[in-house]
Motif scaffolding. Structure first.
Motif, short mmCIF file in Angstrom:
data_model
loop_
_atom_site.label_atom_id
_atom_site.label_comp_id
_atom_site.label_asym_id
_atom_site.label_seq_id
_atom_site.Cartn_x
_atom_site.Cartn_y
_atom_site.Cartn_z
N LEU A 121 0.83 -1.23 -0.17
CA LEU A 121 0.17 0.02 0.15
C LEU A 121 0.81 1.27 0.04
O LEU A 121 0.18 2.51 -0.16
N GLY A 122 2.01 1.29 0.18
CA GLY A 122 3.11 2.35 0.01
C GLY A 122 2.93 3.17 1.27
O GLY A 122 2.36 2.68 2.59
N SER A 123 3.00 4.31 1.42
CA SER A 123 3.00 5.35 2.55
C SER A 123 1.53 5.45 3.29
O SER A 123 1.39 5.72 4.38
N CYS A 124 0.59 5.08 2.43
CA CYS A 124 -0.68 5.43 2.67
C CYS A 124 -1.39 4.11 3.97
O CYS A 124 -2.06 4.54 4.56
N GLY A 125 -0.54 3.00 4.01
CA GLY A 125 -0.65 2.34 5.04
C GLY A 125 -0.09 2.74 6.12
O GLY A 125 -0.50 2.00 7.35
#
Length: 279
Positions: A121-125
């Motif tokens: 999810l990248g940094s959004c996680g």
């Protein structure tokens, strides 16, 4: 050894994409308790708030899990997990097409995978991880995760008839004829299979076989006095040999051996998210 399992369903419109939230806590022997994992259709995000599990994949040496991991559908008995020491895990369970709709993931990429949350999810996680780890108990963790997921509903992909077909297969634990499902949606079998695979990760035929196997295993756990043959026939297998063959292919062992290998740990299906359970 005693473990406690909490669970509740996702609320409101989020429930169309997320089945619910589960938490397992307990203290296990330092040597650990092993649990083989048959093929399964589930896709989930799991957080390890105490000791991480150790996971053996395809016979390799056991490795500790990351603090937060995305696990996709599994098409064979790929892994065995080991519970040791203090365990506290929190899990978000998705509907068959829920992860795809919320995050736009091309689901075949997640099949037979378990990857760190940030890698998927990248940094959004990161905000989700922080909220879960900051919460004080299961209810707070469920509320925090639900709020984070609700914020994504406005950008979630719209539903499709494939969503209903996939959930129906899970709910009824069967392996329906693909031609019948495609015809109901006015699609060719090829069109239906392509759309289903993109949203779920695997084709509808394999998805149905795995769902049917788990329906029998759940039924046997609920009524261990009943004969395997009776349960298999009720689930739609031609005969006991058909069921045993699928069990070997998807779970890596015949049914009686699989039950012996599985410790008595409380488990929740995606249709049972309500009360805590002890074992």
């Amino acid at each position: 050894m005693q473990t406690k399992l909490y669970g509740r369903r996702a609320r409101g419109p989020l429930g169309r994409l997320v089945a619910g939230f589960r938490e397992r806590s307990g203290v296990f022997p330092s040597a650990g308790v092993g649990l083989p994992l048959p093929a399964r259709t589930e896709q989930f995000i799991e957080f390890y708030l105490a000791e991480p599990y150790r996971v053996r994949v395809d016979g390799a040496a056991p490795e500790p899990t990351p603090e937060a991991v995305v696990v996709g559908p599994q098409t064979y008995r790929r892994a065995e997990i080991n519970f040791a020491g203090e365990v506290l895990t929190f899990t978000i369970h998705f509907r068959p097409t829920g992860f795809h709709r919320l995050f736009g993931m091309d689901m075949p990429q997640l099949v037979n995978q378990a990857a760190p949350l940030r890698d998927v999810l990248g940094s959004c996680g990161d905000d989700l991880r922080s909220a879960v780890f900051a919460a004080r108990d299961f209810q707070e963790r469920a509320e925090a995760a639900e709020a984070w997921l609700y914020a994504r509903l406005d950008i979630a992909r719209t539903g499709a008839a494939v969503d209903t077909a996939a959930w129906s297969i899970v709910r009824f634990g069967g392996a329906p004829r693909i031609a019948d499902l495609a015809a109901r949606l006015d699609l060719s079998e090829r069109q239906f299979t392509r759309a289903f695979t993109a949203r779920v990760g695997m084709g509808p035929k394999l998805f149905g076989r795995i769902s049917r196997l788990h329906a029998v295993l759940r039924a046997q756990a609920s009524a261990p006095e009943r004969a395997w043959t009776e349960l298999a026939l009720e689930a739609g297998y031609f005969d006991q040999a058909h069921f045993i063959r699928d069990c070997r292919l998807l779970a890596g062992a015949p049914p009686t051996a699989l039950i012996r290998e599985t410790p008595s740990l409380p488990m929740l299906s995606t249709s049972d998210f309500s009360k805590p359970r002890l074992a």
